[in-house]
Design a protein around this motif. Sequence first.
Motif, PDB file in Angstrom:
ATOM      1  N   GLU A  77      -3.316  -1.582   6.412  1.00 44.77           N
ATOM      2  CA  GLU A  77      -3.630  -0.260   6.945  1.00 44.77           C
ATOM      3  C   GLU A  77      -3.420  -0.217   8.454  1.00 44.77           C
ATOM      4  O   GLU A  77      -2.951   0.796   8.990  1.00 44.77           O
ATOM      5  N   LEU A 100      -9.504   6.623   8.963  1.00 45.66           N
ATOM      6  CA  LEU A 100      -8.072   6.886   9.074  1.00 45.66           C
ATOM      7  C   LEU A 100      -7.733   7.432  10.456  1.00 45.66           C
ATOM      8  O   LEU A 100      -6.728   7.041  11.065  1.00 45.66           O
ATOM      9  N   LEU A 113       0.858  -1.180   0.000  1.00 43.64           N
ATOM     10  CA  LEU A 113       0.000   0.000   0.000  1.00 43.64           C
ATOM     11  C   LEU A 113       0.892   1.226   0.000  1.00 43.64           C
ATOM     12  O   LEU A 113       2.110   1.128   0.167  1.00 43.64           O
ATOM     13  N   LEU A 132      -7.973   4.640  13.090  1.00 43.04           N
ATOM     14  CA  LEU A 132      -6.822   3.747  12.975  1.00 43.04           C
ATOM     15  C   LEU A 132      -5.616   4.337  13.708  1.00 43.04           C
ATOM     16  O   LEU A 132      -4.935   3.650  14.473  1.00 43.04           O
ATOM     17  N   MET A 175      -5.925  -5.725   2.739  1.00 42.85           N
ATOM     18  CA  MET A 175      -5.651  -4.288   2.800  1.00 42.85           C
ATOM     19  C   MET A 175      -5.939  -3.714   4.180  1.00 42.85           C
ATOM     20  O   MET A 175      -5.214  -2.831   4.661  1.00 42.85           O
ATOM     21  N   ASP A 176      -6.992  -4.192   4.851  1.00 39.88           N
ATOM     22  CA  ASP A 176      -7.291  -3.652   6.177  1.00 39.88           C
ATOM     23  C   ASP A 176      -6.175  -3.950   7.171  1.00 39.88           C
ATOM     24  O   ASP A 176      -5.866  -3.129   8.043  1.00 39.88           O
ATOM     25  N   PRO A 235       1.896   3.909   2.273  1.00 37.73           N
ATOM     26  CA  PRO A 235       1.741   4.100   3.731  1.00 37.73           C
ATOM     27  C   PRO A 235       1.732   5.553   4.176  1.00 37.73           C
ATOM     28  O   PRO A 235       1.434   5.830   5.338  1.00 37.73           O
ATOM     29  N   SER A 263      -0.694   2.064  10.431  1.00 36.82           N
ATOM     30  CA  SER A 263      -1.203   2.976  11.454  1.00 36.82           C
ATOM     31  C   SER A 263      -0.594   2.708  12.823  1.00 36.82           C
ATOM     32  O   SER A 263      -0.971   3.343  13.810  1.00 36.82           O
ATOM     33  N   SER A 302     -11.780  -5.095  12.734  1.00 32.17           N
ATOM     34  CA  SER A 302     -11.926  -5.013  11.286  1.00 32.17           C
ATOM     35  C   SER A 302     -12.758  -6.190  10.781  1.00 32.17           C
ATOM     36  O   SER A 302     -12.431  -7.349  11.038  1.00 32.17           O
ATOM     37  N   TYR A 356      -1.114   7.079   6.313  1.00 26.45           N
ATOM     38  CA  TYR A 356      -1.219   6.455   7.635  1.00 26.45           C
ATOM     39  C   TYR A 356      -0.072   6.906   8.528  1.00 26.45           C
ATOM     40  O   TYR A 356      -0.272   7.160   9.726  1.00 26.45           O
TER      41      TYR A 356
END
Length: 345
Positions: free
Chosen positions: A258, A234, A136, A237, A254-255, A138, A262, A171, A141
């Motif tokens: 993330e 966001l 991703l 997180l 993806m979660d 980053p 974070s 999540s 985050y």
Amino acid sequence: MSDQIQTQLALLNQLDPEEGFAGCDTARLMETALNMAGFATLDGATLLEDTARHLHDLPTAWVTLGNRPRKDSLTFCRERSIPHHLLDPALSDKNQELLQHSQTDAMQACCFGPKADRLNQNSEAAPAAFYFSPFLDPEPYFTAQRDAGALRQNLSQRHGLPLDKTWIFLSVPPGSSDEAICSIFETLARLYIFEWNLIVSAAEKHRNGISQLLSGISGKSRYLINAHDPQERLSFLAASDLCLSVERSGGSVMDLLEALASGLAIVANKSPETEEIVENGVTGRLSAAGNPASLSNDLTFLLRHDNFLQSYRDNTRRQVTARHDILVAAQTLRNVINSSADSKL
């Protein structure tokens, strides 16, 4: 990365809409990484539909996103001596057919390490399979983390979430089953003696059920994130302490990426997806698959031992920058694609 465009690639997306490590965003992320690697992308489907019209603009290489190439794209590449690359960003293991296409000089790259290992072990004729980790960007985050204290203070005041309790970010991705969701709430209900707040981020299809389950948790502050406000997600997180993951299927992680970006420690059941993201005992804890008691024990451990929780959180940025940054993926993909060009010199 150099900003100078070095190579034109034909890019053909063969992924199903929700397939890949980032779900419906996988193809966009893959194209972005290729562009960052210094490649210009042409629409492969358009080339195949009107070959004669595009003969003056042939690509130097061909990239198919998915677990098998199309026959017409293989023919296109063979007839023009264009190297073909198969980039598979999904967990599905239906790629034995691609091993039959070694005569195309196809390079294979998989974003789940065990799959690349199996391809290398099972094929004597096909080119070696490369590995690139799910990734991703980053930076958003990392940026949010700089204001984590202020965000937590603000969210605490707005939503009645006590500052001095552990903030659990739950999540619930699209691939979660109703049974797995109920199981995770049963696990949380048994941990009433500990001090924690619960923040839930749920896929749209699960939100109604989640709302009902949340109402059944008494004595705890809880909040269901607005599904249409990505900035709120966001912020939560960045403000939370750990990410609790519902068991999933389908390969989207993806979660979890993330959560790592974070700065959250992760507690999840062991699966091919979660093992790709969580370094067990380093950035989180992986419980026995399908075992609610094991998950409960790992969650209890982190609620009891803040020093371990903080240690895991301190390691997350290192893991993201080393393995999951889009810049790392861009360099890997650049090496994969340039390797076939170098082999022809």
